[in-house]
Design a protein around this motif. Structure first.
Motif, PDB file in Angstrom:
ATOM      1  N   ASP A 131       1.398  -9.741  -5.375  1.00 27.52           N
ATOM      2  CA  ASP A 131       0.621 -10.822  -4.780  1.00 27.52           C
ATOM      3  C   ASP A 131       0.817 -10.917  -3.268  1.00 27.52           C
ATOM      4  O   ASP A 131       0.404 -11.889  -2.642  1.00 27.52           O
ATOM      5  CB  ASP A 131       0.963 -12.157  -5.438  1.00 27.52           C
ATOM      6  CG  ASP A 131       2.445 -12.495  -5.325  1.00 27.52           C
ATOM      7  OD1 ASP A 131       3.205 -11.659  -4.803  1.00 27.52           O
ATOM      8  OD2 ASP A 131       2.842 -13.587  -5.779  1.00 27.52           O
ATOM      9  N   VAL A 191      -6.220 -11.996  -4.629  1.00 25.19           N
ATOM     10  CA  VAL A 191      -5.566 -11.495  -3.426  1.00 25.19           C
ATOM     11  C   VAL A 191      -6.272 -10.205  -2.997  1.00 25.19           C
ATOM     12  O   VAL A 191      -6.516  -9.325  -3.828  1.00 25.19           O
ATOM     13  CB  VAL A 191      -4.061 -11.243  -3.660  1.00 25.19           C
ATOM     14  CG1 VAL A 191      -3.412 -10.690  -2.400  1.00 25.19           C
ATOM     15  CG2 VAL A 191      -3.375 -12.536  -4.090  1.00 25.19           C
ATOM     16  N   GLU A 192      -6.596 -10.061  -1.706  1.00 22.61           N
ATOM     17  CA  GLU A 192      -7.308  -8.889  -1.208  1.00 22.61           C
ATOM     18  C   GLU A 192      -6.668  -8.395   0.083  1.00 22.61           C
ATOM     19  O   GLU A 192      -6.079  -9.171   0.846  1.00 22.61           O
ATOM     20  CB  GLU A 192      -8.782  -9.211  -0.944  1.00 22.61           C
ATOM     21  CG  GLU A 192      -9.566  -9.591  -2.195  1.00 22.61           C
ATOM     22  CD  GLU A 192     -11.025  -9.899  -1.891  1.00 22.61           C
ATOM     23  OE1 GLU A 192     -11.381  -9.874  -0.675  1.00 22.61           O
ATOM     24  OE2 GLU A 192     -11.788 -10.157  -2.827  1.00 22.61           O
ATOM     25  N   TYR A 193      -6.795  -7.086   0.334  1.00 19.42           N
ATOM     26  CA  TYR A 193      -6.341  -6.514   1.597  1.00 19.42           C
ATOM     27  C   TYR A 193      -7.271  -7.006   2.718  1.00 19.42           C
ATOM     28  O   TYR A 193      -8.472  -7.183   2.518  1.00 19.42           O
ATOM     29  CB  TYR A 193      -6.357  -4.993   1.545  1.00 19.42           C
ATOM     30  CG  TYR A 193      -5.392  -4.416   0.530  1.00 19.42           C
ATOM     31  CD1 TYR A 193      -4.026  -4.449   0.759  1.00 19.42           C
ATOM     32  CD2 TYR A 193      -5.863  -3.834  -0.645  1.00 19.42           C
ATOM     33  CE1 TYR A 193      -3.138  -3.920  -0.171  1.00 19.42           C
ATOM     34  CE2 TYR A 193      -4.983  -3.294  -1.576  1.00 19.42           C
ATOM     35  CZ  TYR A 193      -3.620  -3.335  -1.335  1.00 19.42           C
ATOM     36  OH  TYR A 193      -2.738  -2.821  -2.238  1.00 19.42           O
ATOM     37  N   ASN A 194      -6.697  -7.201   3.912  1.00 26.89           N
ATOM     38  CA  ASN A 194      -7.498  -7.653   5.040  1.00 26.89           C
ATOM     39  C   ASN A 194      -7.086  -6.898   6.303  1.00 26.89           C
ATOM     40  O   ASN A 194      -6.389  -5.888   6.223  1.00 26.89           O
ATOM     41  CB  ASN A 194      -7.373  -9.170   5.221  1.00 26.89           C
ATOM     42  CG  ASN A 194      -5.925  -9.617   5.390  1.00 26.89           C
ATOM     43  OD1 ASN A 194      -5.140  -8.953   6.064  1.00 26.89           O
ATOM     44  ND2 ASN A 194      -5.573 -10.746   4.772  1.00 26.89           N
ATOM     45  N   THR A 244      -1.660   0.230   1.671  1.00 30.61           N
ATOM     46  CA  THR A 244      -1.910  -0.341   0.355  1.00 30.61           C
ATOM     47  C   THR A 244      -0.679  -0.139  -0.525  1.00 30.61           C
ATOM     48  O   THR A 244       0.293   0.508  -0.118  1.00 30.61           O
ATOM     49  CB  THR A 244      -3.140   0.306  -0.310  1.00 30.61           C
ATOM     50  OG1 THR A 244      -2.902   1.726  -0.433  1.00 30.61           O
ATOM     51  CG2 THR A 244      -4.399   0.087   0.524  1.00 30.61           C
ATOM     52  N   GLU A 298      -5.370 -10.938  -9.177  1.00 31.23           N
ATOM     53  CA  GLU A 298      -6.694 -11.503  -8.975  1.00 31.23           C
ATOM     54  C   GLU A 298      -6.649 -12.587  -7.897  1.00 31.23           C
ATOM     55  O   GLU A 298      -5.759 -13.443  -7.888  1.00 31.23           O
ATOM     56  CB  GLU A 298      -7.198 -12.079 -10.300  1.00 31.23           C
ATOM     57  CG  GLU A 298      -8.639 -12.534 -10.260  1.00 31.23           C
ATOM     58  CD  GLU A 298      -9.138 -12.993 -11.626  1.00 31.23           C
ATOM     59  OE1 GLU A 298     -10.226 -13.567 -11.683  1.00 31.23           O
ATOM     60  OE2 GLU A 298      -8.402 -12.773 -12.621  1.00 31.23           O
ATOM     61  N   ILE A 351       0.291  -8.588   0.375  1.00 28.65           N
ATOM     62  CA  ILE A 351      -0.292  -7.372   0.928  1.00 28.65           C
ATOM     63  C   ILE A 351       0.613  -6.824   2.033  1.00 28.65           C
ATOM     64  O   ILE A 351       1.370  -7.577   2.658  1.00 28.65           O
ATOM     65  CB  ILE A 351      -1.705  -7.628   1.491  1.00 28.65           C
ATOM     66  CG1 ILE A 351      -1.640  -8.604   2.680  1.00 28.65           C
ATOM     67  CG2 ILE A 351      -2.635  -8.116   0.404  1.00 28.65           C
ATOM     68  CD1 ILE A 351      -2.959  -8.757   3.422  1.00 28.65           C
ATOM     69  N   LEU A 361      -3.478  -5.304  -6.771  1.00 34.37           N
ATOM     70  CA  LEU A 361      -3.234  -6.691  -6.390  1.00 34.37           C
ATOM     71  C   LEU A 361      -3.657  -7.636  -7.510  1.00 34.37           C
ATOM     72  O   LEU A 361      -4.558  -7.326  -8.302  1.00 34.37           O
ATOM     73  CB  LEU A 361      -4.013  -7.026  -5.121  1.00 34.37           C
ATOM     74  CG  LEU A 361      -3.614  -6.280  -3.834  1.00 34.37           C
ATOM     75  CD1 LEU A 361      -4.621  -6.579  -2.728  1.00 34.37           C
ATOM     76  CD2 LEU A 361      -2.205  -6.653  -3.402  1.00 34.37           C
TER      77      LEU A 361
END
Length: 542
Positions: free
Chosen positions: A213, A312-315, A303, A310, A215, A308
């Motif tokens: 959770d 949570v996203e890479y930015n 990465t 649900e 990144i 990841l």
């Protein structure tokens, strides 16, 4: 016979019979065959396994030991009766014994210890893994039907019965409560497998792992620029980069994988991760080329191997930039091919174009061609175009495979490549007498003497040479001498009469090599008549 016959009522004449016998059980009587005169005894053969036999006089078929279903399920035998002379009276008849399985094997796990992994906050019913067990008893029977169950769980915190196992498949699952690594990072289970009679226990160690959770975040969002010479060796490290991850260390949630996301269309760069420090090392994966790509504007992302969770996203925090500038290095010119070769006939005319050698300079400078090692002066090259011509007549008999070097040069550097010329033979050598005669005939002569002569030439003999010998029509040769064929390369020269003076004679001989086209040559062979010199054995007798 140590087996009691009391109560034995299963008797009958000799015939084909089948028996079903449980494995184990020890010695037992199966049947008694009746003697039918003139038979006086019985004989058994086949798959007796060392314990199945028949009592010759009484005809009692018995087992002297324990059968084993796991070793052999069917025993096939033959029984026949014999008269007093040992000759067959009846049979042979087939006797088949089917061994029945009993539950005499405990189930066994495929491993003494199993390991399972479950992510914290996994949903109830999530699979953790499967334990496997086998039973040597008969497949798909009650003897080999297995049931799994969990015997114990440690620790029993935060509650008992956190895990469930499918009793028929051995698949281990979570029950209704999700797990938290903070409460317990490991659970130790004892799993029991049973068949109707036996049971076996194995250990299962379940590891609760962190969820991904967090990144990766780069320490620098832009690493500026680096300048590299285009001849930097492949494998060189050009920069060290680093990102951090807040997930549990040394797991797939925190391990960082670096990749060039943009700016490297030919995959020139590679990035390796130190798994202990999460630092990335950018290396040269392919040779740089200033002329093709003088600048790289790289975008690198970070990465994790684990997906990841649900939501949570890479930015942009997981991205960084790097500019790589490539400087020019004066490289030597390069040939289009690693070597050049051709095959030609040795009789091609002078100034014939053989091939064109091609080379280029990576910096685009003009190049010039020259030859090295042309010791026979057979070739020349156009210094501007690389076209290679014959400069003088070729001769296969002098050198069949001719190798030289082609040199290409620009202002400061040069390169070389081998050029190999294979010469095909043509029939361009006249036949000759193989040895330097004179031939000796000692005076006085009888007229029956002869000597062996041999022809040869310098051309390539792909097949066995064939020469034709004849006498020229001059110097009265055909009246005095005679030539007769011995084989494809040899002939006999004979005297036709004995009326010779004691002097040296010239014998004009015509040789033909039968080539394509054929070549003909006239040679004068010295025939010497003497009184002092003795002829050799080969010259007198063959």
């Amino acid at each position: 016979m140590w087996l009691s016959l009391e109560g034995l009522s299963v008797t009958g004449p000799l015939k084909d019979m089948d028996f079903s016998v449980q494995e184990g059980g020890g010695p037992r009587i199966l049947h008694q065959f009746k003697l039918e005169p003139p038979a006086v005894s019985f004989r058994i053969s086949g798959e007796k396994a060392g314990i199945i036999d028949i009592e010759p006089r009484t005809g009692i078929l018995y087992i002297n030991g324990s059968l084993d279903w796991e070793t052999k399920q069917v025993h096939k035998l033959q029984v026949e009766s014999l008269d007093e002379n040992g000759k067959r009276v009846k049979g042979p008849y087939a006797v088949t014994i089917y061994v029945e399985d009993i539950n005499d094997n405990p189930p066994e796990f495929n491993q003494t210890k199993y390991y399972g992994v479950v992510r914290q906050n996994s949903r109830p019913g999530s699979n953790i893994g499967t334990v496997f067990a086998t039973d040597m008893d008969e497949k798909d029977s009650l003897n080999s039907r297995l049931h799994f169950q969990i015997q114990s769980q440690e620790p029993e915190f935060p509650s008992q019965n956190l895990f469930y196992i499918q009793q028929d498949t051995g698949t281990l699952q979570l029950t209704g409560r999700s797990l938290s690594k903070r409460e317990s990072a490991k659970y130790f289970l004892k799993v029991l497998v049973t068949d109707p009679q036996f049971e076996t226990i194995c250990n299962v160690e379940v590891h609760v792992i962190d969820i991904n959770d967090q990144i990766p975040i780069f320490k620098n969002s832009d690493y500026g620029s680096v300048t590299l010479a285009e001849d930097i060796p492949i494998g060189s490290v050009i920069l060290e980069i680093e990102a951090t991850d807040g997930d549990e260390p040394a797991t797939g949630s925190s391990l960082i994988v670096y990749q060039v996301k943009e700016g490297d269309p030919n995959n020139t760069f590679t990035i390796e991760t130190d798994s202990e420090t999460n630092r990335g090392f950018i290396r040269i994966g392919k040779a740089l080329d200033f002329e093709t790509m003088p600048v790289y504007n790289l975008v690198i992302n970070a990465t994790n191997p684990e997906p990841l969770v649900e939501g949570v996203e890479y930015n942009a925090s997981s991205l960084t930039k790097l500019k790589v500038s490539v400087t020019n290095v004066d490289e030597p010119p390069a040939f289009r091919k690693p070597f050049y070769k051709t095959e030609v006939s040795e009789d091609i005319p002078v100034n014939t174009l053989l091939m064109t050698v091609e080379a280029y300079d990576p910096e685009g400078d003009s190049v010039r061609y020259s030859l090295e090692g042309d010791v026979r002066k057979w070739l020349r090259i156009d210094s501007a175009t690389g076209q290679v011509y014959t400069a003088s007549p070729l001769d296969r008999e002098t050198e069949e495979v001719y190798s030289i070097e082609v040199v290409v040069s620009e202002l400061t550097q040069k390169s070389k490549v081998f050029l190999t010329l294979h010469l095909r033979d043509v029939n361009d050598n006249y036949p000759q007498i193989a040895m330097d005669y004179p031939t000796f005939f000692c005076y006085p002569v009888s007229g029956r003497e002869r000597t062996l002569i041999q022809a040869t030439d310098a051309d390539e003999q792909l097949f066995y040479s064939k020469f034709t010998f004849s006498l020229a029509d001059e110097m009265n040769a055909r009246n005095n001498w005679e030539i007769s064929k011995f084989n494809a390369t040899h002939a006999f020269l004979s005297l036709k009469h004995a009326n010779f003076e004691e002097k040296v004679y010239d014998v004009p001989i015509i040789l033909n090599d039968n080539g394509k086209p054929p070549l003909e040559n006239k040679v004068n062979l010295k025939g010497i008549l003497c009184t002092q010199l003795l002829p050799s054995r080969e010259q007198l007798h063959l």
